[in-house]
Design an enzyme around this catalytic site. Structure first.
Site, PDB file in Angstrom:
ATOM      1  CD  GLU B  84     -12.083  14.066   1.068  1.00  0.00           C
ATOM      2  OE1 GLU B  84     -12.882  14.624   0.107  1.00  0.00           O
ATOM      3  OE2 GLU B  84     -11.884  12.566   1.308  1.00  0.00           O
ATOM      4  NE  ARG B  94     -20.507   2.724   9.173  1.00  0.00           N
ATOM      5  CZ  ARG B  94     -20.766   1.586   7.635  1.00  0.00           C
ATOM      6  NH1 ARG B  94     -20.703   2.802   6.941  1.00  0.00           N
ATOM      7  NH2 ARG B  94     -20.920  -0.002   7.615  1.00  0.00           N
ATOM      8  CB  CYS B 147     -11.509  12.977   9.039  1.00  0.00           C
ATOM      9  SG  CYS B 147     -10.571  11.416   8.547  1.00  0.00           S
ATOM     10  CG  HIS B 171      -9.874  10.923   3.550  1.00  0.00           C
ATOM     11  ND1 HIS B 171     -11.076  11.268   3.605  1.00  0.00           N
ATOM     12  CD2 HIS B 171      -9.930  10.823   4.378  1.00  0.00           C
ATOM     13  CE1 HIS B 171     -11.430  11.894   4.981  1.00  0.00           C
ATOM     14  NE2 HIS B 171     -10.672  10.848   5.513  1.00  0.00           N
TER      15      HIS B 171
END
Lengths: 219, 219, 219, 219
Positions: B84, B94, B147, B171
């Site tokens: 990342e 979500r 995350c 990730h």
């Protein structure tokens, strides 16, 4: 009274990456024919060139004096209208821009913040576009090419020169005629894109406080 | 001399979202059996919970006193190891976290900057993982769930409390046994993930100045 | 002379799988408004039901006496117009049809051949649709649900009862309004689908000997 | 008693399409080191060449006298092990084979049936592979390149020369090292592929009557 009408500037890029058209520009052009009650919508073209695009946008904002600015760009491979949440302060180009520049990991604005948030009501815009029957979602990344560059430049212009303006960025899919040569890629018709942009413009003008509905990604 | 060895803290999350395992944790555990010459690698588990994950990480950083911190999380649906680039200051969940929290558009750190960059050599790490035969790329978004939250929290801890530490986030894909129930989703074996993390740790320690190779996205 | 005009029957399914509309039916309805010089185009609806769909088609073919039959169905998840190459003699349903039938590995026609080829000029149709600016490709599988079932049934009717008829099957994407609820899935506007079907009909009538251009898949 | 042990022939292709390795061949080679109680497993390489591949397979079947034949090929882009249901009688090559042949819409066997079904227990094989923790599914198309060609050729050899043999085809994903150069494509480790093939071989031998569980596609 003319002077109190909300003024919206909508920009589209010229074609890049070997594409004969840029759906962003085509869809933005289609906005010209629509009537927006209570607001004035000005459309303009910006070059797909690092920094020059921001300079052109600065000139447009000075001349047009908009209340709201929405920049629109192509996101080949995405299936829906994506309203961008955040612009990051980096250029990292996989292909050259239209002037041949291909920066790697360079800041857009030296000493600028790492990122700027869109100041448009992104959740409300997504909800309104979907209510109009067109798929849409929030995007957490505008990439690292000229789209993110202009989005960051726009928000930096707002932060430093035009504090009363609200602004943001919308990514749109390929047009069907483009995907004839991009097998398997999703597309959206120019008419549907224009309809989505029309709804987005209205919502950006009407909604000052964004709604609190989910629009995130796990990863 | 023991005292000069570089100390690396690698964290993995406990399972979430109904998954029986978290590949991040499984792969991080596999690191324990590997020998890292010239460095000490400490692995730890963090809860998939907003804020609590950062508090646990803070305690670990205080106790372990690492030079480098790499947090690892699962990105179901991605096919390769993604290093990342940037963490953004927003939670938009979500699904609920493991304590039932589901924030929408809340800042992680009030008055924190919009984003933090990874301070690890992300391009060099991607290049080294690929050289080891495992697909990898730079990612421009860590999402808006726990995350990204922990990644932002890590970089904020570094910015405010541990200025000499370098840190970042990786990730990883689903494990094959997870995709038995996620038809069509890509996966990667725990052994390959662990191998990639081993290479990533070594590169993070060895490379202080990242290399200038492209790793961006058009959109 | 009216009697020598080519007659084309185009069918669409009623909605299934919880969808409020079937794009196949919507697009087929749009064909009614178009003028086809030198040919007569009859459109009809067939039920998304195993065997009943074939019985209805048989009745239509008997009544309409078409020269060419094109059945159209929805292929949610596909991004382009796909002209099917082959129908296979098996029903294997992941969801129930509109009468609740959910056969597993049953032949459509006992003692029928394993497969039938489309007798339409599939390569020419793909080429013509693409020339009209709409993405299209040959598909090597029509699935194992009612679409493949009706396609197989059509070709079996032709083989056994209507030897002078030519026939085939076309799959079309979701409509945009459907993908509002199918995040990330590609779609195509009803107008573009209707335009593609119009071109497909003309090409199916005009081209008797298919062209030899590639349209295969590695796997 | 040796003579009653079941004999299984497993073939893999040599590399094609510019790839340095073929995962099918690598995985098939890994089978050699495994012990199969009660059966004998013979592995062999076949050329990625139209017709020559079938001729080589014919020679192998004559020499080895197998009870079961499983041909294995690479399906770049697929995320899981796919057990093929049906082979169709057409060659339509998007790229040349390893001898430079690139047929378009040619039958594999003149006057052969349009398709042959696999005679292996494909549903039981998928279920067993999944039970071993490796993602798998039934595929309704083996494409139109050399994989489908050899599958059709195998079933035609069985139909015409080796009536007591049972046979079928399995497609496998890219290896991780291949996807370093195929950004975003899914992969599977050679060890997991070999494990899946081992399970597939055992199940093909043990299960004579396939189980009735769904494995179809809507489209």
């Amino acid at each position: 009274m003319e002077g109190t009408r909300c003024k919206v500037l909508v920009t589209g890029f010229d074609p890049f990456g070997g594409e004969p058209v840029n759906p962003a520009l085509e869809a933005v052009k289609l906005l010209r024919g629509k009537s927006f009650e209570g607001m004035e919508v000005v459309t303009a073209e910006v070059p797909t060139v690092f920094h020059k695009s921001i300079a052109v946008l600065d000139g447009l904002m000075r001349d047009v004096q908009p209340d709201v600015v929405i920049c629109v760009g192509q996101a080949g491979g995405r299936a829906d209208i994506t309203v961008e949440r955040v612009a990051i302060n980096v250029d990292d180009a996989r292909i050259p821009d239209n002037d041949g520049n291909q920066p790697v990991d360079e800041p857009i604005v030296a000493d600028g913040p790492a990122a700027y948030w869109s100041s448009l009501p992104i959740k409300a815009m997504v909800q309104a576009i979907r209510a109009a029957g067109i798929p849409a979602s929030v995007s957490q990344t505008a990439g690292t090419f000229v789209c993110n560059h202009l989005f960051y430049g726009l928000m930096n212009l707002i932060a430093t020169k035009y504090p009363r303006v609200r602004g943001g960025f919308i990514h749109i899919p390929f047009l069907p005629e483009q995907t004839v040569r991009h097998a398997g890629q999703p597309s959206m018709s120019a008419m549907d894109i224009a309809k989505a942009l029309e709804v987005a413009v209205r919502t950006a003008v009407d909604v000052r406080q964004d709604i609190a509905v989910g629009g995130g990604q796990i990863s």
